[in-house]
Design a protein around this motif. Structure first.
Motif: not given
Length: 477
Positions: A327-336, A341-345, A384-389
């Protein structure tokens, strides 16, 4: 230039006490054993000498000079009984002081000094290859022999010392066994006493070791000996001074960050207003450059405030609670997500189905993850691609951010977490600032670690939560 002397490791108080008390105890008991041995010889000789004196008096009572000669009626029953008591041969000799009359074992040696009348003397001597204990008594003859006006008789009784020496040896062996048991028992009691006496210090050490890194509360250990209490009070005073100083520093940083944010926000609004006006291209370029620098200043002020709050967070007023990493990771993803999206990442997430949970302070962990994601978005190129694992490892729980940016050099990875660190221009480490320092501080408070690893392409930055954290409880799935 002579090399500095090597510092000796600190001496153990336990070992110091044992090295002093145990040898001292052994020395004292050894002296006591020697004294008891001397007293034992005296007591045994005294007891046997009393029997020897009794035989001497019995023989003396049976001597007569009434007939004009030296006559004696030996008390054979007494001598036989004395032999049985002494367990060895008994010898006697009766003679006049002038040596004209001599009865018994005539070679029985006389004492070296002249005898005083009616006072028995006891001495050791050799006779027929045996060691004897001899009692000798001199008394005036009544009547004197040979028409003399005066004269003395000398009565001597001797016994073989082997019997009494055997008794002394047996008693000495028993004393040695007894004293050896006392030495071992007292040594054991000393060791146990030292260990028990130092147990409060061991408990205090373990108690302090389990404390949170920022716990500067006074040490409370009423069970410590009175001799240790002044040291504890001095440590508490020192810690209190350090806590006050650290609080003033954090308060200054907090106040400075708050004071900077307001004028920076006003200046940012004024720049936005100026950019909406019709200005020349040169002026617009300068204003845009100013806004970039202002954005960096605002970010630095926010990070300074975050660092101050991370260091000042109190586990007593804000205790750790179970934090669901998914849940913490999902909240941070939504926040940023908007910045990405501005950098089409593209931002992806793995391991969310594991339901990993750790004990921690939720807003601190959120701040750490926001800093990692913000860095990843900043240094990952467009598209680019960012992966949170989230993953479970042998060390515990891992929450990592993997990006496809330029990565970090090995030197920059080792220095990551230092405030205002600067790397080489053009590299990811350049201008890393406070972000990773904040993350490092937060993970240190949670008993975890910040790990940076190369991962072609890009880098992987991980938050490692051990199974046994610095807070009460354990991480679990």
């Amino acid at each position: 230039m002579t090399p500095p002397a090597e510092r000796r490791p600190p001496r153990s108080l336990r070992a110091l006490l044992l090295w002093i008390l145990v040898p001292a105890q052994i020395a004292v008991l050894s002296v006591a054993l020697w004294l008891s041995s001397s007293q034992l010889h005296q007591q045994v000789d005294l007891a046997y000498d009393r029997s020897l004196a009794g035989a001497l008096r019995a023989i003396d009572h049976n001597i007569s000079t009434q007939s004009g000669g030296l006559a004696i009626e030996l008390p054979y029953l007494l001598l036989e009984f004395f032999e049985l008591t002494a367990n060895n041969a008994v010898y006697y000799r009766i003679l006049t002081e002038d040596g004209l009359a001599d009865i018994g074992n005539q070679n029985l040696p006389l004492p070296a000094a002249r005898l005083r009348s009616d006072i028995p003397v006891f001495y050791d001597s050799e006779y027929l290859g045996a060691s004897l204990r001899i009692a000798a008594l001199a008394r005036p003859m009544s009547p004197p022999l040979y028409g003399q006006k005066d004269g003395r008789l000398i009565v001597m009784v001797g016994e073989d010392r082997s019997g009494r020496d055997q008794v002394i040896r047996d008693l000495m062996l028993r004393n040695i066994e007894r004293d050896l048991f006392e030495v071992l028992a007292s040594t054991g009691l000393i060791v146990v006493g030292v260990l028990i006496g130092l147990r409060p210090l061991t408990r205090l050490y373990r108690k302090l070791k389990r404390r949170a890194p920022d716990d500067l509360s006074p040490i409370s250990a009423p069970e410590l000996p009175r001799e240790i209490q002044p040291l504890v009070n001095a440590v508490n005073q020192h810690v209190a001074r350090h806590a006050r100083q650290a609080h003033r520093q954090r308060q200054f940083l907090d106040d400075a960050s708050h004071q900077l944010r307001t004028p920076l926000a006003v200046l940012h609004a004024q720049l936005d207003y100026a950019l909406r006006e019709s200005v020349s291209d040169e002026a617009r370029a300068a204003l845009l450059a100013m806004r970039g620098g202002l954005d960096q200043a605002q970010r630095t002020a926010s990070q300074l405030l975050a660092l101050a709050r991370a260091r000042e967070a109190d586990v007593r007023s804000d205790p750790p609670r179970p934090v669901a990493l998914t849940e913490l990771a999902q909240d941070v993803i939504r926040q940023l997500y908007g910045l990405a999206r501005q950098k089409r990442q593209r931002i992806g997430m793995d391991g969310g189905e594991l339901g990993a949970t750790v004990l921690g302070i939720e807003w601190l962990l959120r701040e750490a993850l926001v800093n990692l994601m913000d860095n990843a978005i900043k240094y990952t190129p467009e598209g680019g691609v960012i992966t949170l694992r989230i993953a479970r490892t042998d060390e515990g729980v891992s929450l990592s951010v993997h990006d496809t940016g330029p990565g970090m050099t090995e030197t920059d990875s080792r220095k990551a977490g230092r405030r205002f660190r600067r790397g080489k221009a053009g590299k990811r480490g350049h201008g890393a600032g406070l972000g990773l320092a904040i993350v490092h501080t937060i993970m240190h408070r949670h008993g975890g670690a910040l790990r940076i690893e190369p991962s072609a392409p890009g880098a992987r930055v991980s938050l490692i939560f051990p199974a046994d954290q610095g807070f009460p409880g354990k991480s679990s799935f």
